[in-house]
Design a protein around this motif. Structure first.
Motif, PDB file in Angstrom:
ATOM      1  N   LEU A  15      62.281 -28.831 -12.904  1.00 42.28           N
ATOM      2  CA  LEU A  15      60.867 -28.496 -12.262  1.00 42.28           C
ATOM      3  C   LEU A  15      59.832 -29.185 -13.153  1.00 42.28           C
ATOM      4  N   ILE A  16      58.758 -29.862 -12.500  1.00 37.36           N
ATOM      5  CA  ILE A  16      57.883 -30.624 -13.009  1.00 37.36           C
ATOM      6  C   ILE A  16      56.345 -29.828 -13.011  1.00 37.36           C
ATOM      7  N   CYS A  17      56.094 -29.663 -14.162  1.00 35.09           N
ATOM      8  CA  CYS A  17      54.880 -29.181 -14.313  1.00 35.09           C
ATOM      9  C   CYS A  17      53.890 -30.271 -14.570  1.00 35.09           C
ATOM     10  N   ASP A  18      53.108 -30.512 -13.436  1.00 36.62           N
ATOM     11  CA  ASP A  18      52.410 -31.770 -13.379  1.00 36.62           C
ATOM     12  C   ASP A  18      50.805 -31.255 -13.587  1.00 36.62           C
ATOM     13  N   GLY A  19      50.343 -31.847 -14.626  1.00 36.78           N
ATOM     14  CA  GLY A  19      48.735 -31.471 -15.115  1.00 36.78           C
ATOM     15  C   GLY A  19      47.724 -31.463 -13.833  1.00 36.78           C
ATOM     16  N   GLN A  45      59.872 -30.301 -17.114  1.00 40.34           N
ATOM     17  CA  GLN A  45      59.203 -31.242 -17.638  1.00 40.34           C
ATOM     18  C   GLN A  45      57.586 -31.090 -17.431  1.00 40.34           C
ATOM     19  N   TYR A  46      56.856 -31.392 -18.543  1.00 40.01           N
ATOM     20  CA  TYR A  46      55.348 -31.459 -18.316  1.00 40.01           C
ATOM     21  C   TYR A  46      54.964 -32.964 -18.407  1.00 40.01           C
ATOM     22  N   ARG A  47      54.340 -32.963 -17.309  1.00 42.37           N
ATOM     23  CA  ARG A  47      53.778 -34.440 -16.804  1.00 42.37           C
ATOM     24  C   ARG A  47      52.370 -34.191 -16.703  1.00 42.37           C
ATOM     25  N   HIS A  48      51.841 -35.266 -17.400  1.00 47.06           N
ATOM     26  CA  HIS A  48      50.114 -35.253 -17.191  1.00 47.06           C
ATOM     27  C   HIS A  48      49.828 -36.755 -17.478  1.00 47.06           C
ATOM     28  N   LYS A  49      49.372 -37.400 -16.364  1.00 46.91           N
ATOM     29  CA  LYS A  49      49.046 -38.921 -16.543  1.00 46.91           C
ATOM     30  C   LYS A  49      47.543 -38.983 -16.830  1.00 46.91           C
ATOM     31  N   GLY A  50      47.322 -39.847 -17.702  1.00 47.66           N
ATOM     32  CA  GLY A  50      45.549 -40.166 -17.723  1.00 47.66           C
ATOM     33  C   GLY A  50      45.117 -39.394 -18.804  1.00 47.66           C
TER      34      GLY A  50
END
Length: 208
Positions: A15-19, A45-50
């Motif tokens: 599971l991807i927790c995308d900010g 997975q904690y994903r947060h681009k930018g």
């Protein structure tokens, strides 16, 4: 199959927790992770681009605290320095630099056989390989689908494999099934609403 230091548990849900997605849906990172933990997820997975590495680390700290108490692994996306500092597993994109002094386990995204070859020859070696994209994905626009490569990947490496890109509860059934294959999900996790209860309900459907 080699024992993975990162991928474990009965559920095949990665599971991807995308900010950015959580912000757009109106759910806090904490509620997302709380729901996932309650639903039996063991890999987030904690994903947060930018955002900066500092902001990422600040957001990550409370998520790790909650997850660790429940025996859930939180994977850092991209930020190798944060992963090293917190002694957490790391996920790197195909173009991210792999520090040659990295001491935490990591996984690597790939989109072609040449990228797979590069990933497998790297030092330190990856803990798992990810392959995308399986289906058209809102977060991977412009990337060709590569479902045809799954069997080749299975043949070329015995590492665990995470399939990524547009995966849902429904279309995952059409993908290769194996004890060493996991399925990455972002958007489909919200099918029961952008609440902790909705995320929990969704996650439970992945349990065997």
């Amino acid at each position: 199959m080699p024992t993975s230091q990162i991928l474990s548990g009965d559920s095949k849900l990665y599971l991807i927790c995308d900010g950015e997605t959580c912000a757009a849906r109106g759910i806090s990172l904490s509620d997302f992770v709380t729901g996932a933990i309650s639903g039996g997820v063991k890999i987030i997975q904690y994903r947060h681009k930018g955002i900066s590495a500092e902001a990422y680390a600040q957001n990550l700290a409370p998520l790790v605290k909650n997850a660790s108490a429940a025996g859930v692994s939180v994977i850092v996306n991209d930020h190798a320095g944060v992963a090293e500092h917190l002694r957490l597993p790391l996920h790197l994109g195909q173009e991210d630099v792999l520090p040659d002094t990295l001491t935490v386990p990591y996984g690597r995204s790939t989109h072609s056989l040449s990228e797979l070859e590069t990933a497998l020859s790297a030092h330190p070696s990856p803990d798992y390989i990810a392959l995308g994209t399986m289906f058209p994905s809102g977060t991977k626009t412009g990337v060709a689908t590569n479902r045809n490569l799954v069997e080749e990947y299975i043949r070329l490496t015995d590492l665990p494999l995470v399939l990524i890109g547009g995966i849902t509860l429904d279309n995952a059934r059409d993908l290769r099934q194996s004890e060493r294959i996991f399925y990455a999900v972002i958007g489909d996790a919200f099918r029961f609403g952008a609440t902790a209860a909705g995320i929990e309900k969704y996650a439970r459907l992945w349990l065997p």
